[in-house]
Design a protein around this motif. Structure first.
Motif, PDB file in Angstrom:
ATOM      1  N   PRO A 282      12.145   3.260  -5.928  1.00  0.00           N
ATOM      2  CA  PRO A 282      11.170   2.222  -5.565  1.00  0.00           C
ATOM      3  C   PRO A 282      10.690   1.472  -6.808  1.00  0.00           C
ATOM      4  O   PRO A 282      10.640   2.018  -7.903  1.00  0.00           O
ATOM      5  CB  PRO A 282      10.029   3.010  -4.924  1.00  0.00           C
ATOM      6  CG  PRO A 282      10.172   4.394  -5.447  1.00  0.00           C
ATOM      7  CD  PRO A 282      11.616   4.609  -5.773  1.00  0.00           C
ATOM      8  N   THR A 283      10.352   0.213  -6.615  1.00  0.00           N
ATOM      9  CA  THR A 283       9.851  -0.606  -7.718  1.00  0.00           C
ATOM     10  C   THR A 283       8.359  -0.348  -7.927  1.00  0.00           C
ATOM     11  O   THR A 283       7.695   0.275  -7.091  1.00  0.00           O
ATOM     12  CB  THR A 283      10.054  -2.104  -7.430  1.00  0.00           C
ATOM     13  OG1 THR A 283       9.211  -2.471  -6.314  1.00  0.00           O
ATOM     14  CG2 THR A 283      11.503  -2.433  -7.108  1.00  0.00           C
ATOM     15  N   GLU A 284       7.837  -0.873  -9.025  1.00  0.00           N
ATOM     16  CA  GLU A 284       6.396  -0.760  -9.310  1.00  0.00           C
ATOM     17  C   GLU A 284       5.579  -1.537  -8.271  1.00  0.00           C
ATOM     18  O   GLU A 284       4.416  -1.216  -8.036  1.00  0.00           O
ATOM     19  CB  GLU A 284       6.093  -1.292 -10.708  1.00  0.00           C
ATOM     20  CG  GLU A 284       6.735  -0.490 -11.827  1.00  0.00           C
ATOM     21  CD  GLU A 284       6.105   0.874 -12.020  1.00  0.00           C
ATOM     22  OE1 GLU A 284       4.894   1.014 -11.809  1.00  0.00           O
ATOM     23  OE2 GLU A 284       6.844   1.804 -12.392  1.00  0.00           O
ATOM     24  N   LYS A 285       6.162  -2.564  -7.667  1.00  0.00           N
ATOM     25  CA  LYS A 285       5.447  -3.327  -6.632  1.00  0.00           C
ATOM     26  C   LYS A 285       5.435  -2.590  -5.298  1.00  0.00           C
ATOM     27  O   LYS A 285       4.549  -2.804  -4.489  1.00  0.00           O
ATOM     28  CB  LYS A 285       6.095  -4.699  -6.455  1.00  0.00           C
ATOM     29  CG  LYS A 285       5.864  -5.621  -7.631  1.00  0.00           C
ATOM     30  CD  LYS A 285       6.470  -6.982  -7.384  1.00  0.00           C
ATOM     31  CE  LYS A 285       6.195  -7.911  -8.550  1.00  0.00           C
ATOM     32  NZ  LYS A 285       6.755  -9.243  -8.349  1.00  0.00           N
ATOM     33  N   GLN A 286       6.424  -1.731  -5.068  1.00  0.00           N
ATOM     34  CA  GLN A 286       6.481  -0.982  -3.811  1.00  0.00           C
ATOM     35  C   GLN A 286       5.592   0.259  -3.844  1.00  0.00           C
ATOM     36  O   GLN A 286       4.980   0.601  -2.844  1.00  0.00           O
ATOM     37  CB  GLN A 286       7.933  -0.601  -3.493  1.00  0.00           C
ATOM     38  CG  GLN A 286       8.755  -1.824  -3.128  1.00  0.00           C
ATOM     39  CD  GLN A 286      10.236  -1.547  -3.090  1.00  0.00           C
ATOM     40  OE1 GLN A 286      10.765  -0.778  -3.883  1.00  0.00           O
ATOM     41  NE2 GLN A 286      10.920  -2.190  -2.148  1.00  0.00           N
ATOM     42  N   ILE A 287       5.560   0.947  -4.979  1.00  0.00           N
ATOM     43  CA  ILE A 287       4.602   2.044  -5.176  1.00  0.00           C
ATOM     44  C   ILE A 287       3.703   1.613  -6.320  1.00  0.00           C
ATOM     45  O   ILE A 287       4.078   1.652  -7.476  1.00  0.00           O
ATOM     46  CB  ILE A 287       5.298   3.378  -5.491  1.00  0.00           C
ATOM     47  CG1 ILE A 287       6.193   3.789  -4.330  1.00  0.00           C
ATOM     48  CG2 ILE A 287       4.243   4.454  -5.765  1.00  0.00           C
ATOM     49  CD1 ILE A 287       6.904   5.114  -4.536  1.00  0.00           C
ATOM     50  N   LYS A 288       2.508   1.169  -5.954  1.00  0.00           N
ATOM     51  CA  LYS A 288       1.592   0.571  -6.922  1.00  0.00           C
ATOM     52  C   LYS A 288       0.799   1.599  -7.733  1.00  0.00           C
ATOM     53  O   LYS A 288       0.481   1.360  -8.885  1.00  0.00           O
ATOM     54  CB  LYS A 288       0.617  -0.361  -6.206  1.00  0.00           C
ATOM     55  CG  LYS A 288       1.305  -1.561  -5.595  1.00  0.00           C
ATOM     56  CD  LYS A 288       0.296  -2.495  -5.013  1.00  0.00           C
ATOM     57  CE  LYS A 288       0.906  -3.875  -4.998  1.00  0.00           C
ATOM     58  NZ  LYS A 288      -0.082  -4.905  -4.997  1.00  0.00           N
ATOM     59  N   ASN A 289       0.459   2.722  -7.099  1.00  0.00           N
ATOM     60  CA  ASN A 289      -0.369   3.710  -7.784  1.00  0.00           C
ATOM     61  C   ASN A 289      -0.081   5.091  -7.215  1.00  0.00           C
ATOM     62  O   ASN A 289       0.119   5.241  -6.017  1.00  0.00           O
ATOM     63  CB  ASN A 289      -1.844   3.364  -7.620  1.00  0.00           C
ATOM     64  CG  ASN A 289      -2.744   4.161  -8.535  1.00  0.00           C
ATOM     65  OD1 ASN A 289      -2.285   4.920  -9.381  1.00  0.00           O
ATOM     66  ND2 ASN A 289      -4.044   4.004  -8.363  1.00  0.00           N
ATOM     67  N   VAL A 290      -0.063   6.076  -8.096  1.00  0.00           N
ATOM     68  CA  VAL A 290       0.166   7.463  -7.708  1.00  0.00           C
ATOM     69  C   VAL A 290      -0.840   8.323  -8.469  1.00  0.00           C
ATOM     70  O   VAL A 290      -0.952   8.197  -9.684  1.00  0.00           O
ATOM     71  CB  VAL A 290       1.597   7.918  -8.091  1.00  0.00           C
ATOM     72  CG1 VAL A 290       1.819   9.361  -7.704  1.00  0.00           C
ATOM     73  CG2 VAL A 290       2.640   7.020  -7.467  1.00  0.00           C
ATOM     74  N   HIS A 291      -1.580   9.154  -7.765  1.00  0.00           N
ATOM     75  CA  HIS A 291      -2.445  10.100  -8.456  1.00  0.00           C
ATOM     76  C   HIS A 291      -2.696  11.333  -7.588  1.00  0.00           C
ATOM     77  O   HIS A 291      -2.365  11.347  -6.404  1.00  0.00           O
ATOM     78  CB  HIS A 291      -3.749   9.448  -8.943  1.00  0.00           C
ATOM     79  CG  HIS A 291      -4.739   9.143  -7.891  1.00  0.00           C
ATOM     80  ND1 HIS A 291      -4.767   7.971  -7.203  1.00  0.00           N
ATOM     81  CD2 HIS A 291      -5.764   9.886  -7.403  1.00  0.00           C
ATOM     82  CE1 HIS A 291      -5.762   7.984  -6.335  1.00  0.00           C
ATOM     83  NE2 HIS A 291      -6.375   9.123  -6.437  1.00  0.00           N
TER      84      HIS A 291
END
Length: 127
Positions: A110-119
């Motif tokens: 996935p691109t950075e635009k598709q997964i915007k944030n992970v925590h």
């Protein structure tokens, strides 16, 4: 002989997962866990194609969960989703996961635009 077999098996598993599609994320726990706490992965998703899913696996290839947005209008962000993590996904105070975008049978990173944030979130453990 058993040592040789174990070494070959470990190498085969490493080779199998090394070429796997997906983005590997290494996350640190915000603090030590208490006995009655667990950990969840929070994913903020951007725009995904219709029918797309985000597959969450450990870096060794163990399936953890799937985020499958439904009813999102074309061009709109998919939203924020939480996936509970099994205790075996936690190593010390770190979690390493592979995030895969699956569209039908096609799997890719996935691109950075598709997964915007992970925590990570610390949550009460269900009984």
């Amino acid at each position: 002989m058993q040592t040789l077999f174990a070494a070959l098996f470990s190498f085969a598993l490493l080779v199998q997962t090394a070429g796997a599609p997906g983005r590997v994320v290494n996350l640190a726990l915000p603090r030590d866990l208490k006995e009655d706490e667990g950990v969840s992965l929070e994913l903020k998703l951007g725009v995904l194609g219709r029918g797309s899913e985000i597959v969450v696996e450990t870096t060794s290839g163990k399936h953890v969960g799937v985020v499958s947005p439904y009813g999102i209008r074309a061009g709109e962000e998919a939203g924020t989703y939480t996936v509970p993590l099994p205790p075996e996904a936690i190593s010390g105070n770190h979690v390493s996961l592979r995030l895969i975008l699956q569209q039908g049978r096609v799997k890719r990173t996935p691109t950075e635009k598709q997964i915007k944030n992970v925590h990570l979130q610390i949550t009460p453990r269900s009984r």
